[in-house]
Design a protein around this motif. Structure first.
Motif, PDB file in Angstrom:
ATOM      1  N   LEU A 150       0.833  -1.017  -0.217  1.00  0.00           N
ATOM      2  CA  LEU A 150       0.035  -0.074  -0.134  1.00  0.00           C
ATOM      3  C   LEU A 150       0.897   1.250  -0.048  1.00  0.00           C
ATOM      4  O   LEU A 150       1.673   1.391   0.927  1.00  0.00           O
ATOM      5  N   ILE A 151       0.836   1.949  -0.878  1.00  0.00           N
ATOM      6  CA  ILE A 151       1.785   3.347  -1.178  1.00  0.00           C
ATOM      7  C   ILE A 151       1.050   4.518  -0.793  1.00  0.00           C
ATOM      8  O   ILE A 151      -0.197   4.786  -0.733  1.00  0.00           O
ATOM      9  N   ASP A 152       2.022   5.067   0.129  1.00  0.00           N
ATOM     10  CA  ASP A 152       1.390   6.390   0.745  1.00  0.00           C
ATOM     11  C   ASP A 152       2.046   7.567  -0.065  1.00  0.00           C
ATOM     12  O   ASP A 152       3.336   7.448  -0.410  1.00  0.00           O
ATOM     13  N   LEU A 153       1.180   8.367  -0.654  1.00  0.00           N
ATOM     14  CA  LEU A 153       1.572   9.670  -1.196  1.00  0.00           C
ATOM     15  C   LEU A 153       1.495  11.050  -0.401  1.00  0.00           C
ATOM     16  O   LEU A 153       0.314  11.053   0.305  1.00  0.00           O
ATOM     17  N   SER A 154       2.229  11.848  -0.470  1.00  0.00           N
ATOM     18  CA  SER A 154       2.305  12.847   0.426  1.00  0.00           C
ATOM     19  C   SER A 154       1.856  14.220  -0.538  1.00  0.00           C
ATOM     20  O   SER A 154       2.410  14.499  -1.515  1.00  0.00           O
TER      21      SER A 154
ATOM     22  N   ASN B 206      -6.339   1.601  -7.698  1.00  0.00           N
ATOM     23  CA  ASN B 206      -6.271   3.112  -7.286  1.00  0.00           C
ATOM     24  C   ASN B 206      -7.501   3.682  -7.205  1.00  0.00           C
ATOM     25  O   ASN B 206      -8.567   3.384  -7.607  1.00  0.00           O
ATOM     26  N   TYR B 207      -7.472   4.250  -5.992  1.00  0.00           N
ATOM     27  CA  TYR B 207      -8.686   5.446  -5.735  1.00  0.00           C
ATOM     28  C   TYR B 207      -7.982   6.824  -5.439  1.00  0.00           C
ATOM     29  O   TYR B 207      -7.397   6.871  -4.271  1.00  0.00           O
ATOM     30  N   ALA B 208      -8.074   7.630  -6.487  1.00  0.00           N
ATOM     31  CA  ALA B 208      -7.349   9.208  -5.787  1.00  0.00           C
ATOM     32  C   ALA B 208      -5.976   8.881  -5.759  1.00  0.00           C
ATOM     33  O   ALA B 208      -5.239   8.274  -6.594  1.00  0.00           O
ATOM     34  N   ASP B 209      -5.548   9.368  -4.488  1.00  0.00           N
ATOM     35  CA  ASP B 209      -4.005   9.130  -4.232  1.00  0.00           C
ATOM     36  C   ASP B 209      -3.561   7.868  -3.488  1.00  0.00           C
ATOM     37  O   ASP B 209      -2.791   7.732  -2.904  1.00  0.00           O
ATOM     38  N   ASP B 210      -4.829   6.908  -3.426  1.00  0.00           N
ATOM     39  CA  ASP B 210      -4.504   5.611  -2.649  1.00  0.00           C
ATOM     40  C   ASP B 210      -4.069   4.795  -3.696  1.00  0.00           C
ATOM     41  O   ASP B 210      -5.092   4.360  -4.533  1.00  0.00           O
ATOM     42  N   ASN B 211      -2.931   4.103  -3.791  1.00  0.00           N
ATOM     43  CA  ASN B 211      -2.485   3.040  -4.799  1.00  0.00           C
ATOM     44  C   ASN B 211      -2.232   1.744  -4.109  1.00  0.00           C
ATOM     45  O   ASN B 211      -1.308   1.793  -3.053  1.00  0.00           O
ATOM     46  N   THR B 212      -2.647   0.662  -4.239  1.00  0.00           N
ATOM     47  CA  THR B 212      -2.364  -0.599  -3.750  1.00  0.00           C
ATOM     48  C   THR B 212      -1.824  -1.531  -5.038  1.00  0.00           C
ATOM     49  O   THR B 212      -2.305  -1.747  -5.942  1.00  0.00           O
ATOM     50  N   LEU B 213      -0.361  -2.030  -4.700  1.00  0.00           N
ATOM     51  CA  LEU B 213       0.312  -2.766  -5.916  1.00  0.00           C
ATOM     52  C   LEU B 213      -0.121  -4.305  -5.263  1.00  0.00           C
ATOM     53  O   LEU B 213       0.146  -4.555  -4.107  1.00  0.00           O
ATOM     54  N   SER B 214      -0.540  -5.011  -6.264  1.00  0.00           N
ATOM     55  CA  SER B 214      -0.783  -6.639  -5.654  1.00  0.00           C
ATOM     56  C   SER B 214      -0.293  -7.521  -6.937  1.00  0.00           C
ATOM     57  O   SER B 214      -0.309  -7.202  -8.036  1.00  0.00           O
ATOM     58  N   TYR B 215       0.089  -8.665  -6.352  1.00  0.00           N
ATOM     59  CA  TYR B 215       0.683  -9.608  -7.286  1.00  0.00           C
ATOM     60  C   TYR B 215       0.208 -11.170  -6.741  1.00  0.00           C
ATOM     61  O   TYR B 215       0.329 -11.387  -5.502  1.00  0.00           O
ATOM     62  N   ALA B 216      -0.102 -11.941  -7.579  1.00  0.00           N
ATOM     63  CA  ALA B 216      -0.472 -13.425  -7.029  1.00  0.00           C
ATOM     64  C   ALA B 216       0.487 -14.436  -7.546  1.00  0.00           C
ATOM     65  O   ALA B 216       0.698 -14.413  -8.867  1.00  0.00           O
TER      66      ALA B 216
END
Length: 617
Positions: A245-249, A334-344
Motif C-alpha cells: 500500500l503506497i503512501d503519497l504526500s 487506485n482510488y485518487a492518491d491511494d494506490n495498492t500494488l498486488s501480485y499473486a
C-alpha cells in the motif's frame, strides 16, 4: 433538549459532537502550536495556514522558468519526458480536442443543477440565487463563457478561492494535520462544469478502467469489491497474494501544471485547448477563512484546488500513465492518491521480486512527475493460507509485513476473515450507542431513529458486500449490537428481536448484506458498476430454452474459505433464486423495492443458523 423535526440542521449541530468520532464540528476556534509557542490570535492562525498551504510542496515544484515558457516551448520542453513518451506509445489519438462554445439552454441547465445548500465563495453569491434566476442569468453568462473559451482565457474573478482548513487526525494543534478545502464561487462551478463535460467526453476512452475516483459508477465500494474478489480467486487457486500500500504526500497540492499540460497535449489536446487549461490553473489566488477572519490573498504555484469540479478530473488524467507504467508488472488498485500494488503467484519469492520491482518503478514515476512518496510509510500484507511474513525491500527502506492493514476504510486481515474489521466497527458502534443512551431521554422516537440510521447503522453497511459470509461469532456480535440500538430507539426492553425489526421496519444485518449483494449483481449486469467487475458474473448458456432464461453460472470452487465466500459464487446463487420478473426489471429503484419483498430468499427452517435463532441473539 429541544427536538427538531422540520428543520434538522439545528438538531444535528447539537447532536453530532456526542456521536461523531470527530467532535470538533466547527473550525471557529482553531489554535496552533509552533516553535514552542501557542498561536491563538485568529489573524495569525489564518496567515500561518495560508503560508503552509501555499508552500507545502515548494520542494516539489517545477523550475520557475517553466512558467515563463510559451505553449509550444512548454510542450517541446517535455517531449522526451518518460510519462509523455509512455502516453504517446500507448494511446492512439487520431484527432485534436478543442473546447467548443455553448448555448443559453446548456448554461441554464447548469445553473439549475447547482446545489442550493452548497457554500458561497468570496463573493457571497448564493447558488440558490443563481438557480432562481437561471433563465435570465443564462443569457448574460453564455457570451461571457463563450468569450472565455474562444480567447483561451479563464476569468481571474472565478479563480479566487476561500480555503477552509479541514482537520484530518492526530494533534489538532499541528497545522500539518489539516487539509485545504477550496470554497469557490458558484459562478466558477458553471465554467468548470462545462469544461469538465467536454474533457470527459474526449478522455473517457483513454482513462484506465483501474482509475476509480471521481467517475460515474465508480466508488470505494467498487475498488474494494474488485480487489477482494481477485484475491479470493487467487487464494482459491492455491496461490499466495502480496500487497504493498503506497503512501503519497500532498498529491493534489503538488501536481505540476507544466507537465500536466504536456500530458494533455499527448492525449490529443490542441495547443489552444492546452492554453485554456493552463490559464485555468495559473495565477489562482486563495485566502484562508476561519469564522469571519480571512488571511491575505496569495498565489498558488502548483497543484489543483481541492473542492473544485475540474481538479479531480485533471488529477485522474495526470496519474493515468502511472497505471499504464505498472499494468504489465502487477495489479494496481487506485482510488485518487491511494494506490495498492498486488501480485499473486504460487511462489512467494516471485511475488516479492515482482512487487519490489513495481514499487521501485513507482518511486521512479513519482520522482519524474514531481510527486513525493515515502517508502518508510508504505504498508504490506500477505494473503495466504500459510502464515507468510516476508518483508519487502524498496529503495533504502524495509516494508514489514502486517497482519492487518486499512484500505479505504476497511480493515483487511491476512486470512480475509474480516474479524478485525468487525471488531473495529462494533467498538465504534458500541461507543455511539452508549452516547445515544446518555441523551435518549431528551429525544423522541423520530430523532433517535435518525441518529441510529445516520451514525450507528452506517458502520455496518459500508461496503458490507465484501464480507457477506461471516462466521457465526462475528454475525452474532453485530446483530446483538443492532438489537441493543433498536431497543434504545423504541424504548422497549422486553420484546424479541423479530418484534423490534417488525416495529421499526428494519431487517437483520445478515439480510441487508444479501440484498446488497443481489443489488451489486444487478448493477454489474446492467453496466452500473466498475467495468472490470463484469467478469464476476457470467450468464449461463444452454442449447435449449429454460423457463428461466436469465441464470448465472455458478463457478466451481476449491476451498470453502475463499471460493465459496466469493461474490461470483454467492451472487450467482442469490440471483438464480430470484423470480424471473424481478431479474428483468429495468428500473433499479423498482428492482430494490421488489427484492425486499422476497424474504423467502433468505428464510430458513434448519433451526440452527443465525436466521432461525435471531430471537435468541
Amino acid at each position: 433538549m429541544k427536538t427538531y423535526q422540520k428543520n434538522g440542521k439545528p438538531f444535528w449541530e447539537v447532536i453530532k459532537p456526542f456521536i461523531a468520532d470527530n467532535s470538533k464540528s466547527s473550525n471557529q476556534n482553531i489554535m496552533l502550536y509552533e516553535n514552542n509557542s501557542l498561536i491563538s490570535n485568529p489573524r495569525h492562525v489564518v496567515e500561518n495556514f495560508n503560508d503552509y498551504f501555499i508552500n507545502v510542496t515548494q520542494d516539489l515544484c517545477e523550475p520557475e522558468s517553466i512558467n515563463n515558457l510559451k505553449m509550444t516551448e512548454l510542450i517541446d520542453h517535455y517531449k522526451n519526458h518518460p510519462s509523455v513518451k509512455l502516453i504517446k506509445d500507448n494511446i492512439n489519438c487520431t484527432e485534436n480536442f478543442y473546447f467548443t462554445t455553448v448555448n443559453p439552454n446548456m448554461v441554464c441547465n447548469k445553473l439549475k443543477d447547482l446545489k442550493s445548500k452548497k457554500a458561497s465563495g468570496f463573493d457571497n453569491i448564493s447558488p440558490r440565487f443563481l438557480k432562481m434566476g437561471a433563465q435570465a442569468l443564462s443569457k448574460t453568462l453564455t457570451p461571457i463563457i463563450n468569450n472565455s473559451i474562444t480567447s483561451s482565457k479563464y476569468p481571474d474573478y472565478v479563480k479566487r478561492a476561500e480555503v477552509s482548513p479541514l482537520y484530518k487526525k492526530s494533534d489538532q494543534l499541528d497545522k500539518t494535520n489539516y487539509r485545504p478545502l477550496s470554497i469557490l464561487t458558484s459562478t466558477s462551478k458553471i465554467f468548470e462544469s462545462i469544461m469538465c463535460d467536454q474533457i470527459n467526453e474526449h478522455m473517457s476512452k483513454f482513462l484506465s478502467k483501474d482509475l476509480a475516483a471521481y467517475r460515474k459508477y465508480y466508488s470505494c465500494n467498487n475498488v474494494l469489491v474488485n480487489c477482494v474478489e481477485n484475491w479470493r480467486k487467487a487464494l482459491d487457486d492455491k496461490k499466495h497474494v502480496g500487497c504493498i500500500l503506497i503512501d503519497l504526500s500532498k498529491a493534489f497540492d503538488s501536481l505540476p501544471h507544466g507537465l500536466l499540460i504536456a500530458k494533455l497535449h499527448a492525449y490529443g489536446f490542441s495547443l489552444k485547448s492546452c492554453k485554456y487549461v493552463h490559464n485555468y490553473l495559473s495565477d489562482r489566488k486563495q485566502t484562508v477563512k476561519i469564522g469571519n477572519i480571512k488571511s491575505s490573498w496569495q498565489s498558488l504555484k502548483t497543484g489543483v484546488p481541492q473542492g473544485s469540479v475540474t481538479g479531480p478530473l485533471l488529477f485522474n488524467i495526470f496519474i493515468n500513465d502511472f497505471i499504464l507504467k505498472l499494468q504489465n508488472t502487477c495489479n494496481v488498485y487506485n482510488y485518487a492518491d491511494d494506490n495498492t500494488l498486488s501480485y499473486a503467484d504460487s511462489d512467494p519469492i516471485v511475488i516479492k521480486q515482482m512487487l519490489e520491482q513495481a514499487s521501485n518503478d513507482a518511486l521512479i514515476w513519482f520522482g519524474n512527475n514531481f510527486m513525493k512518496a515515502n517508502p518508510s510509510k508504505f504498508q504490506s500484507i500477505w494473503f495466504s493460507k500459510d502464515d507468510l511474513s516476508l518483508n519487502f525491500e524498496v529503495a533504502d527502506s524495509t516494508i514489514k509485513s502486517e497482519k492487518v492493514v486499512k484500505l479505504l476504510g476497511i480493515q483487511l486481515d491476512s486470512k480475509l476473515s474480516f474479524t478485525q474489521h468487525v471488531t473495529t466497527i462494533c467498538k465504534k458502534a458500541a461507543r455511539q450507542i452508549n452516547a445515544l443512551s446518555r441523551i435518549s431521554k431528551n429525544l423522541n422516537y423520530y430523532n433517535k431513529l435518525k441518529m441510529y440510521e445516520s451514525f450507528i447503522m452506517s458502520n455496518f453497511i459500508y461496503c458490507s458486500v465484501i464480507y457477506n459470509n461471516l462466521n457465526s461469532t462475528n454475525d452474532r456480535k453485530m446483530e446483538k449490537l443492532k438489537r441493543k440500538a433498536l431497543r434504545l430507539v423504541c424504548h422497549n426492553y422486553t420484546c424479541t428481536y423479530t418484534e423490534l425489526l417488525e416495529n421499526t421496519g428494519k431487517l437483520m444485518l445478515y439480510v441487508y448484506r444479501k440484498f446488497h449483494l443481489v443489488e451489486h449483481v444487478y448493477k454489474t449486469l446492467n453496466g452500473f458498476a466498475l467495468p472490470v467487475e463484469s467478469h464476476f458474473f457470467e450468464k449461463q448458456n444452454a442449447p435449449y430454452n429454460f423457463r428461466d432464461d436469465y441464470k448465472l453460472k455458478q463457478p466451481k470452487f476449491k476451498t470453502i474459505m475463499y471460493g465459496y465466500k466469493s461474490l461470483a459464487y454467492q451472487g450467482a446463487i442469490l440471483w438464480n433464486n430470484l423470480p424471473n420478473n424481478i431479474k428483468n426489471v429495468e428500473d433499479f429503484s423498482q428492482f430494490k423495492t421488489l427484492i425486499r419483498k422476497c424474504l423467502n430468499l433468505i428464510e430458513c427452517h434448519c433451526g440452527t443458523c443465525l436466521i432461525c435463532l435471531k430471537n435468541n441473539l
